[in-house]
Design a protein around this motif. Structure first.
Motif, short mmCIF file in Angstrom:
data_model
loop_
_atom_site.label_atom_id
_atom_site.label_comp_id
_atom_site.label_asym_id
_atom_site.label_seq_id
_atom_site.Cartn_x
_atom_site.Cartn_y
_atom_site.Cartn_z
N GLY A 259 25.74 -14.69 12.20
CA GLY A 259 24.87 -13.69 11.67
C GLY A 259 23.52 -14.17 11.26
N GLY A 260 23.18 -15.43 11.74
CA GLY A 260 21.89 -15.98 11.38
C GLY A 260 21.81 -16.54 9.99
N SER A 261 22.95 -16.81 9.36
CA SER A 261 22.96 -17.23 7.96
C SER A 261 22.81 -18.74 7.80
CB SER A 261 24.26 -16.79 7.29
OG SER A 261 25.37 -17.42 7.91
N GLY A 262 22.76 -19.48 8.91
CA GLY A 262 22.83 -20.92 8.79
C GLY A 262 21.55 -21.61 8.38
N PHE A 263 20.37 -21.06 8.70
CA PHE A 263 19.15 -21.85 8.54
C PHE A 263 18.83 -22.14 7.07
CE2 PHE A 263 16.40 -18.42 7.19
CZ PHE A 263 15.29 -19.07 6.66
N VAL A 283 14.13 -23.86 11.15
CA VAL A 283 13.48 -24.79 10.24
C VAL A 283 12.20 -25.33 10.86
CG1 VAL A 283 13.75 -26.95 8.96
CG2 VAL A 283 15.69 -25.40 9.21
N PHE A 284 12.23 -25.60 12.17
CA PHE A 284 11.05 -26.06 12.89
C PHE A 284 9.93 -25.02 12.79
CE2 PHE A 284 8.50 -26.06 16.77
CZ PHE A 284 8.10 -27.39 16.87
N ALA A 285 10.29 -23.73 12.97
CA ALA A 285 9.30 -22.66 12.91
C ALA A 285 8.69 -22.56 11.51
CB ALA A 285 9.93 -21.33 13.30
N ILE A 286 9.50 -22.79 10.49
CA ILE A 286 8.99 -22.73 9.12
C ILE A 286 8.06 -23.91 8.83
CG2 ILE A 286 9.66 -22.92 6.69
CD1 ILE A 286 12.15 -21.28 7.39
N ARG A 287 8.49 -25.11 9.25
CA ARG A 287 7.71 -26.33 8.95
C ARG A 287 6.38 -26.36 9.68
NH1 ARG A 287 10.57 -31.72 9.86
NH2 ARG A 287 8.67 -32.44 8.86
N TYR A 288 6.44 -26.10 10.99
CA TYR A 288 5.23 -26.26 11.81
C TYR A 288 4.51 -24.93 12.07
CZ TYR A 288 7.27 -30.84 12.68
OH TYR A 288 7.79 -32.09 12.51
N GLY A 289 5.17 -23.83 11.75
CA GLY A 289 4.55 -22.53 11.96
C GLY A 289 4.08 -21.89 10.68
N ILE A 290 5.01 -21.51 9.83
CA ILE A 290 4.64 -20.77 8.62
C ILE A 290 3.88 -21.64 7.63
CG2 ILE A 290 5.54 -19.37 6.72
CD1 ILE A 290 5.99 -18.18 9.50
N ARG A 291 4.40 -22.86 7.34
CA ARG A 291 3.74 -23.71 6.33
C ARG A 291 2.36 -24.17 6.76
NH1 ARG A 291 8.82 -27.60 4.40
NH2 ARG A 291 10.02 -25.96 3.35
N ALA A 298 5.24 -19.96 15.42
CA ALA A 298 6.47 -19.44 14.83
C ALA A 298 6.97 -18.21 15.60
CB ALA A 298 6.23 -19.08 13.36
N THR A 299 6.04 -17.36 16.02
CA THR A 299 6.42 -16.18 16.81
C THR A 299 6.97 -16.58 18.17
OG1 THR A 299 4.65 -14.94 15.72
CG2 THR A 299 5.58 -13.97 17.70
N ALA A 300 6.37 -17.58 18.80
CA ALA A 300 6.85 -18.06 20.10
C ALA A 300 8.27 -18.61 19.98
CB ALA A 300 5.91 -19.12 20.65
N ALA A 301 8.54 -19.35 18.90
CA ALA A 301 9.89 -19.89 18.69
C ALA A 301 10.90 -18.76 18.49
CB ALA A 301 9.89 -20.81 17.47
N GLY A 302 10.52 -17.75 17.70
CA GLY A 302 11.40 -16.61 17.50
C GLY A 302 11.63 -15.81 18.77
#
Length: 329
Positions: A259-263, A283-291, A298-302
């Motif tokens: 259910g996507g609860s792991g990250f 986590v990669f999207a958060i570190r290198y995208g959002i932060r 981040a959108t491309a990763a999603g």
């Protein structure tokens, strides 16, 4: 003569189509209360799941938030964000971690949930059954923040895990479990089982309750024991439920959690020593995208996750059809 038979065939086809259309409308009328009840849910899905999809445009832009600029007048860069994502030095490692932890969670969640449901189904004492079931599914209602904190405390130098292992003489000295990346996947799998196994077993218990009890009586008359009744009656009886849940869980395969609860778990328990094993796509999207305010990356990763998930859902659905199960979609 030929024209007459052709016109008769066309007329019969039209009659069949009209009859099918009339039956369809009759079925809709008979279920109009259920359809009206589904309208609020449909509106919710459209507003919060479909309308925001225009944000995918950021994956093809070099998006920079601005009070004057909108998403439609940003700099367009085509597939540049996807190229940067796939050619990144860390992407292979991130994809490996995501798939590995997802498969670990998928296998363990199904095996443990079915095993617990089978055991609970065999308990005849109703009080004991309710107590065991309640204890097993209580961790599900803990947030991942609390659950990750409990796991982190249990794995400290003076935590309960080291204390037990030292008492049993399995280890000679306390270990820093979260500092060693090679242990992270095991910790993740065990933590997911502890948190979700009780709740996951409820679905299978419901499916087992729907099995005709006369089948068990007939098997008992034929001399079948508990294990044979499990193998030839209970497990085939929950096969359809298993396939539906498998299709639904495969959709979250790249979320490294049911259910996507792991990250959240990986993000909260990530340490410098285990980052090579704990970093997933989210986590990669958060570190290198959002932060780093690189919202396009981040959108491309999603978007990559979503496309792969859709492909996996249709693939498993096609496999279920070949196995003779009713398709989910």
């Amino acid at each position: 003569m030929q024209d007459s038979s052709l016109s008769t065939g066309i007329s019969d086809t039209m009659v069949v189509k009209k009859s099918a259309r009339r039956k369809k409308w009759e079925k809709i009328k008979s279920q109009r209360q259920l359809m009206l009840m589904s309208v609020p849910l449909l509106i919710y899905i459209i507003i919060f799941h479909y309308i925001p999809l225009y944000g995918w445009l950021m994956a093809f832009q070099r998006y920079r938030p601005s009070p004057t600029a909108t998403i439609f007048n940003q700099e367009w860069v085509g597939l540049e964000q996807f190229k940067f994502l796939f050619k990144g030095a860390n992407f292979g490692r991130v994809l490996r971690n995501t798939v590995a932890m997802s498969l670990i969670n998928l296998v363990l969640s199904f095996v443990t949930a079915i095993a617990l449901a089978l055991l609970l189904n065999e308990i005849k004492n109703l009080f004991v059954k309710k107590v065991v079931q309640t204890i097993s599914y209580l961790p599900y209602f803990l947030s991942w923040v609390i659950a990750a904190t409990m796991v982190s405390q249990a794995l400290l130098n003076n935590g309960i895990v080291n204390e037990i292992l030292l008492a049993l003489r399995i280890i000679d000295q306390p270990k820093l479990w979260l500092a060693e990346g090679k242990h992270f996947w095991t910790i993740f799998g065990v933590a997911n089982v502890w948190k979700n196994v009780g709740f996951n077993a409820i679905v299978y218990l419901g499916a087992m309750a729907a099995i005709d009890p006369h089948l068990y009586e007939a098997a008992e008359i034929d001399g079948a024991g508990r294990f044979k009744k499990m193998r030839y009656i209970t497990l085939p009886g929950i096969k359809s439920t298993f396939m539906v849940l498998l299709i639904m869980n495969v959709a979250h395969l790249l979320s490294a959690g049911t259910g996507g609860s792991g990250f959240e778990f990986q993000l909260l328990l990530q340490r410098p020593g285990n980052i090579a094993w704990s970093e997933t796509i989210d986590v990669f999207a958060i570190r290198y995208g959002i932060r780093q305010s690189n919202f396009s990356l981040a959108t491309a990763a999603g978007m990559f996750k979503t496309v792969v998930s859709i492909f996996l859902v249709f693939s498993v659905n096609a496999i279920a059809k070949k196995l003779g199960e009713e398709r989910l979609i």
